[in-house]
Scaffold this motif. Structure first.
Motif, PDB file in Angstrom:
ATOM      1  N   LEU A 222       0.809  13.545  -0.604  1.00 56.20           N
ATOM      2  CA  LEU A 222       0.667  14.975  -0.230  1.00 56.20           C
ATOM      3  C   LEU A 222       1.997  15.795  -0.569  1.00 56.20           C
ATOM      4  CD1 LEU A 222      -1.316  14.507   3.166  1.00 56.20           C
ATOM      5  CD2 LEU A 222      -2.258  15.196   1.135  1.00 56.20           C
ATOM      6  N   LEU A 223       3.006  15.037  -1.009  1.00 56.16           N
ATOM      7  CA  LEU A 223       4.085  15.582  -0.855  1.00 56.16           C
ATOM      8  C   LEU A 223       4.254  16.343  -2.222  1.00 56.16           C
ATOM      9  CD1 LEU A 223       6.674  12.667  -0.314  1.00 56.16           C
ATOM     10  CD2 LEU A 223       6.354  14.662   1.002  1.00 56.16           C
TER      11      LEU A 223
ATOM     12  N   THR B 288       0.700  -1.173   0.046  1.00 53.31           N
ATOM     13  CA  THR B 288      -0.039   0.067   0.047  1.00 53.31           C
ATOM     14  C   THR B 288       0.904   1.195  -0.124  1.00 53.31           C
ATOM     15  OG1 THR B 288      -1.731  -1.139   1.139  1.00 53.31           O
ATOM     16  CG2 THR B 288      -2.013   1.187   1.342  1.00 53.31           C
ATOM     17  N   LEU B 289       0.543   1.990  -0.780  1.00 55.28           N
ATOM     18  CA  LEU B 289       1.148   3.546  -0.896  1.00 55.28           C
ATOM     19  C   LEU B 289       0.805   4.300   0.413  1.00 55.28           C
ATOM     20  CD1 LEU B 289       3.128   5.578  -2.505  1.00 55.28           C
ATOM     21  CD2 LEU B 289       0.691   6.574  -3.313  1.00 55.28           C
ATOM     22  N   ALA B 290       2.008   4.734   1.093  1.00 56.68           N
ATOM     23  CA  ALA B 290       1.773   5.479   2.461  1.00 56.68           C
ATOM     24  C   ALA B 290       1.042   6.673   2.018  1.00 56.68           C
ATOM     25  CB  ALA B 290       3.314   5.930   2.874  1.00 56.68           C
ATOM     26  N   PRO B 291      -0.349   7.117   2.819  1.00 52.08           N
ATOM     27  CA  PRO B 291      -1.095   8.129   2.254  1.00 52.08           C
ATOM     28  C   PRO B 291      -0.536   9.285   2.280  1.00 52.08           C
ATOM     29  CG  PRO B 291      -1.953   7.035   4.214  1.00 52.08           C
ATOM     30  CD  PRO B 291      -0.571   6.423   3.857  1.00 52.08           C
TER      31      PRO B 291
ATOM     32  N   ILE C 107       7.684   6.336  13.206  1.00 57.73           N
ATOM     33  CA  ILE C 107       8.620   7.332  12.762  1.00 57.73           C
ATOM     34  C   ILE C 107       9.316   7.045  11.582  1.00 57.73           C
ATOM     35  CG2 ILE C 107      10.435   8.881  13.295  1.00 57.73           C
ATOM     36  CD1 ILE C 107       9.356   8.703  16.140  1.00 57.73           C
ATOM     37  N   ILE C 108       9.183   7.678  10.362  1.00 52.67           N
ATOM     38  CA  ILE C 108       9.541   7.102   9.141  1.00 52.67           C
ATOM     39  C   ILE C 108      10.567   8.082   8.492  1.00 52.67           C
ATOM     40  CG2 ILE C 108       9.360   6.399   7.062  1.00 52.67           C
ATOM     41  CD1 ILE C 108       6.639   5.063   8.099  1.00 52.67           C
TER      42      ILE C 108
ATOM     43  N   SER D 161       7.988  11.266   8.723  1.00 50.12           N
ATOM     44  CA  SER D 161       6.840  11.248   9.442  1.00 50.12           C
ATOM     45  C   SER D 161       6.592  10.810  10.822  1.00 50.12           C
ATOM     46  CB  SER D 161       6.256   9.983   8.647  1.00 50.12           C
ATOM     47  OG  SER D 161       4.680   9.759   9.030  1.00 50.12           O
ATOM     48  N   THR D 162       5.921  11.122  11.664  1.00 46.32           N
ATOM     49  CA  THR D 162       5.769  10.610  13.122  1.00 46.32           C
ATOM     50  C   THR D 162       4.342   9.925  13.177  1.00 46.32           C
ATOM     51  OG1 THR D 162       4.719  12.708  13.781  1.00 46.32           O
ATOM     52  CG2 THR D 162       7.305  12.536  13.973  1.00 46.32           C
ATOM     53  N   ASN D 163       3.604   9.736  12.194  1.00 44.06           N
ATOM     54  CA  ASN D 163       2.456   9.223  12.076  1.00 44.06           C
ATOM     55  C   ASN D 163       2.261   7.857  11.046  1.00 44.06           C
ATOM     56  OD1 ASN D 163       2.173  10.396   9.866  1.00 44.06           O
ATOM     57  ND2 ASN D 163       0.500  11.955  10.749  1.00 44.06           N
ATOM     58  N   ALA D 164       3.291   7.065  10.945  1.00 45.43           N
ATOM     59  CA  ALA D 164       3.378   5.813  10.111  1.00 45.43           C
ATOM     60  C   ALA D 164       3.190   6.103   8.720  1.00 45.43           C
ATOM     61  CB  ALA D 164       2.247   4.897  10.636  1.00 45.43           C
ATOM     62  N   GLY D 165       3.626   7.375   8.091  1.00 42.72           N
ATOM     63  CA  GLY D 165       3.461   7.680   6.769  1.00 42.72           C
ATOM     64  C   GLY D 165       2.262   8.381   6.316  1.00 42.72           C
ATOM     65  N   ASN D 166       1.219   8.934   7.180  1.00 44.83           N
ATOM     66  CA  ASN D 166       0.178   9.589   6.916  1.00 44.83           C
ATOM     67  C   ASN D 166       0.368  11.169   6.540  1.00 44.83           C
ATOM     68  OD1 ASN D 166      -2.170   7.527   7.300  1.00 44.83           O
ATOM     69  ND2 ASN D 166      -1.403   7.545   9.523  1.00 44.83           N
ATOM     70  N   THR D 167       1.534  11.668   7.145  1.00 45.19           N
ATOM     71  CA  THR D 167       2.032  12.699   6.492  1.00 45.19           C
ATOM     72  C   THR D 167       3.351  12.924   6.658  1.00 45.19           C
ATOM     73  OG1 THR D 167       1.770  13.787   8.709  1.00 45.19           O
ATOM     74  CG2 THR D 167      -0.271  13.971   7.435  1.00 45.19           C
ATOM     75  N   PHE D 168       3.822  13.579   5.893  1.00 43.82           N
ATOM     76  CA  PHE D 168       5.513  13.845   6.134  1.00 43.82           C
ATOM     77  C   PHE D 168       5.960  15.340   6.136  1.00 43.82           C
ATOM     78  CE2 PHE D 168       4.979   9.871   3.949  1.00 43.82           C
ATOM     79  CZ  PHE D 168       6.231   9.124   4.714  1.00 43.82           C
ATOM     80  N   THR D 169       6.747  15.720   6.733  1.00 38.97           N
ATOM     81  CA  THR D 169       7.333  17.076   6.881  1.00 38.97           C
ATOM     82  C   THR D 169       8.786  16.988   6.452  1.00 38.97           C
ATOM     83  OG1 THR D 169       7.792  17.061   9.239  1.00 38.97           O
ATOM     84  CG2 THR D 169       5.890  18.036   8.685  1.00 38.97           C
ATOM     85  N   GLN D 170       9.192  18.080   5.762  1.00 39.10           N
ATOM     86  CA  GLN D 170      10.615  18.183   5.294  1.00 39.10           C
ATOM     87  C   GLN D 170      11.349  18.472   6.504  1.00 39.10           C
ATOM     88  OE1 GLN D 170      11.540  20.589   2.041  1.00 39.10           O
ATOM     89  NE2 GLN D 170      12.697  19.027   1.121  1.00 39.10           N
ATOM     90  N   THR D 171      12.724  18.005   6.687  1.00 38.71           N
ATOM     91  CA  THR D 171      13.701  18.196   7.560  1.00 38.71           C
ATOM     92  C   THR D 171      14.538  19.288   7.293  1.00 38.71           C
ATOM     93  OG1 THR D 171      15.419  16.693   6.916  1.00 38.71           O
ATOM     94  CG2 THR D 171      13.707  15.805   8.414  1.00 38.71           C
TER      95      THR D 171
END
Length: 172
Positions: free
Chosen positions: A27-28, A20-23, A46-47, A66-76
């Protein structure tokens, strides 16, 4: 977990039978490619995703978290790099070493800040000697080979099994 340069992060919960594609990948920003993934060994929600396509050396987008199993990502704060590989310290999940197209970077605060730890090379691979080892090896696209015995804090170039003195390179 698997990444695809044009597809994003894929997750399987059944041993690879289906994926499954991480949701959060949807959003990226458009055109964001992925080259590597690092999962926190203390919390698999944490991914870290390494941006770019190191097979074609297109542009890279650095490291996303991601801190929610790939539901959202933020750039470091490590941006604009192709991140071909990442290794997390087995004794401290705050420490990650990343091999990029401009050098090797290290964070000691889970990606809040990154520090360049190597000479400027286009790195292509990064491996840990054993799962609990402090020794890391990195290879470049121009046939240079590096070793760190302190989990990425310092790096030494190795040529034909010979460790070169600090500041000496093979020119290749």
């Amino acid at each position: 977990y698997a990444v695809s340069a044009r597809g994003g992060l894929f997750i399987s919960t059944n041993g690879g039978t289906s994926w499954t594609l991480a949701p959060g990948c949807d959003l990226l920003p458009s055109g964001t490619r992925m080259a590597s993934v690092c999962i926190d060994h203390t919390n698999d929600s944490i991914i870290y995703l390494g941006g770019g396509d190191h097979n074609y050396y297109s542009t890279g987008s650095g490291i996303w978290k991601s801190t929610n199993a790939g539901n959202t990502f933020t750039q470091t704060t490590l941006t604009g790099k192709i991140v071909c590989e990442m290794v997390m310290d087995p004794t401290n999940n705050q420490v990650i070493v990343a091999a990029t197209n401009t050098g090797i970077y290290k964070t000691t605060n889970a990606g809040s800040t990154w520090t360049l730890k190597s000479t400027a090379h286009t790195f292509d691979d990064l491996k840990q000697k054993t799962p609990t080892s402090r020794t890391l090896y990195a290879a470049t696209t121009d046939s240079a080979f590096f070793r760190s015995t302190d989990f990425g804090e310092t790096w030494t170039e190795i040529t034909n099994g010979i460790v070169l003195p600090a500041g000496v390179t093979t020119g290749g």
